[in-house]
Design a protein around this motif. Sequence first.
Motif, PDB file in Angstrom:
ATOM      1  N   LYS A   1       0.852  -1.188   0.000  1.00  0.00           N
ATOM      2  CA  LYS A   1       0.000   0.000   0.000  1.00  0.00           C
ATOM      3  C   LYS A   1       0.885   1.234   0.000  1.00  0.00           C
ATOM      4  O   LYS A   1       1.961   1.236   0.577  1.00  0.00           O
ATOM      5  N   SER A   2       0.413   2.290  -0.629  1.00  0.00           N
ATOM      6  CA  SER A   2       1.143   3.552  -0.660  1.00  0.00           C
ATOM      7  C   SER A   2       0.250   4.660  -0.118  1.00  0.00           C
ATOM      8  O   SER A   2      -0.725   5.059  -0.763  1.00  0.00           O
ATOM      9  N   LEU A   3       0.588   5.138   1.072  1.00  0.00           N
ATOM     10  CA  LEU A   3      -0.167   6.237   1.664  1.00  0.00           C
ATOM     11  C   LEU A   3      -0.010   7.493   0.812  1.00  0.00           C
ATOM     12  O   LEU A   3      -0.960   8.258   0.643  1.00  0.00           O
ATOM     13  N   PHE A   4       1.164   7.698   0.249  1.00  0.00           N
ATOM     14  CA  PHE A   4       1.438   8.836  -0.624  1.00  0.00           C
ATOM     15  C   PHE A   4       0.459   8.838  -1.801  1.00  0.00           C
ATOM     16  O   PHE A   4      -0.155   9.856  -2.114  1.00  0.00           O
ATOM     17  N   PHE A   5       0.294   7.698  -2.444  1.00  0.00           N
ATOM     18  CA  PHE A   5      -0.625   7.544  -3.568  1.00  0.00           C
ATOM     19  C   PHE A   5      -2.065   7.830  -3.142  1.00  0.00           C
ATOM     20  O   PHE A   5      -2.779   8.597  -3.797  1.00  0.00           O
ATOM     21  N   GLU A   6      -2.484   7.237  -2.030  1.00  0.00           N
ATOM     22  CA  GLU A   6      -3.860   7.436  -1.565  1.00  0.00           C
ATOM     23  C   GLU A   6      -4.117   8.879  -1.169  1.00  0.00           C
ATOM     24  O   GLU A   6      -5.204   9.407  -1.391  1.00  0.00           O
ATOM     25  N   PHE A   7      -3.097   9.530  -0.588  1.00  0.00           N
ATOM     26  CA  PHE A   7      -3.260  10.922  -0.191  1.00  0.00           C
ATOM     27  C   PHE A   7      -3.531  11.807  -1.404  1.00  0.00           C
ATOM     28  O   PHE A   7      -4.389  12.686  -1.367  1.00  0.00           O
ATOM     29  N   PHE A   8      -2.808  11.575  -2.502  1.00  0.00           N
ATOM     30  CA  PHE A   8      -3.025  12.398  -3.683  1.00  0.00           C
ATOM     31  C   PHE A   8      -4.382  12.124  -4.335  1.00  0.00           C
ATOM     32  O   PHE A   8      -5.003  13.034  -4.889  1.00  0.00           O
ATOM     33  N   ILE A   9      -4.857  10.911  -4.251  1.00  0.00           N
ATOM     34  CA  ILE A   9      -6.219  10.634  -4.731  1.00  0.00           C
ATOM     35  C   ILE A   9      -7.225  11.356  -3.837  1.00  0.00           C
ATOM     36  O   ILE A   9      -8.191  11.950  -4.323  1.00  0.00           O
ATOM     37  N   TRP A  10      -6.984  11.332  -2.532  1.00  0.00           N
ATOM     38  CA  TRP A  10      -7.846  12.021  -1.576  1.00  0.00           C
ATOM     39  C   TRP A  10      -7.909  13.507  -1.906  1.00  0.00           C
ATOM     40  O   TRP A  10      -8.992  14.105  -1.943  1.00  0.00           O
ATOM     41  N   ILE A  11      -6.751  14.111  -2.174  1.00  0.00           N
ATOM     42  CA  ILE A  11      -6.685  15.528  -2.538  1.00  0.00           C
ATOM     43  C   ILE A  11      -7.463  15.765  -3.841  1.00  0.00           C
ATOM     44  O   ILE A  11      -8.170  16.771  -3.987  1.00  0.00           O
ATOM     45  N   GLY A  12      -7.348  14.842  -4.793  1.00  0.00           N
ATOM     46  CA  GLY A  12      -8.100  14.961  -6.042  1.00  0.00           C
ATOM     47  C   GLY A  12      -9.592  15.000  -5.802  1.00  0.00           C
ATOM     48  O   GLY A  12     -10.319  15.772  -6.452  1.00  0.00           O
TER      49      GLY A  12
END
Length: 108
Positions: free
Chosen positions: A33-44
């Motif tokens: 899992k990548s928290l960095f990846f999920e965070f940017f989707i969240w921001i999107g």
Amino acid sequence: MTDLLEALMILCFGLSWPISIRKSWISRTAQGKSLFFEFFIWIGYIFGIARKFILWNAANAAGNSLDWLFYLGWFFYVLNIVEISIDMALYFRNVRLDKERAGAVSSK
């Protein structure tokens, strides 16, 4: 037509998050899992919600009404941000579980 396409896109993303949440819950590990990846989707999703809010305000100021697809898209943005937030919370739980397992292995 563009609102329909947007709503369908968000619907497809929204159907994917329960699968990810289930995997995070069952696997009990943050590996892969990548928290960095999920965070940017969240921001999107935040940007998408902000866009909907701006469109809603502009329509109200102009005295225009919005169709049901607009509100359906809004609903799915909110649903998706809730789902990804759950998956992000599970990431932190799983990191803690990974550390506990690593500590139990190293203390043996």
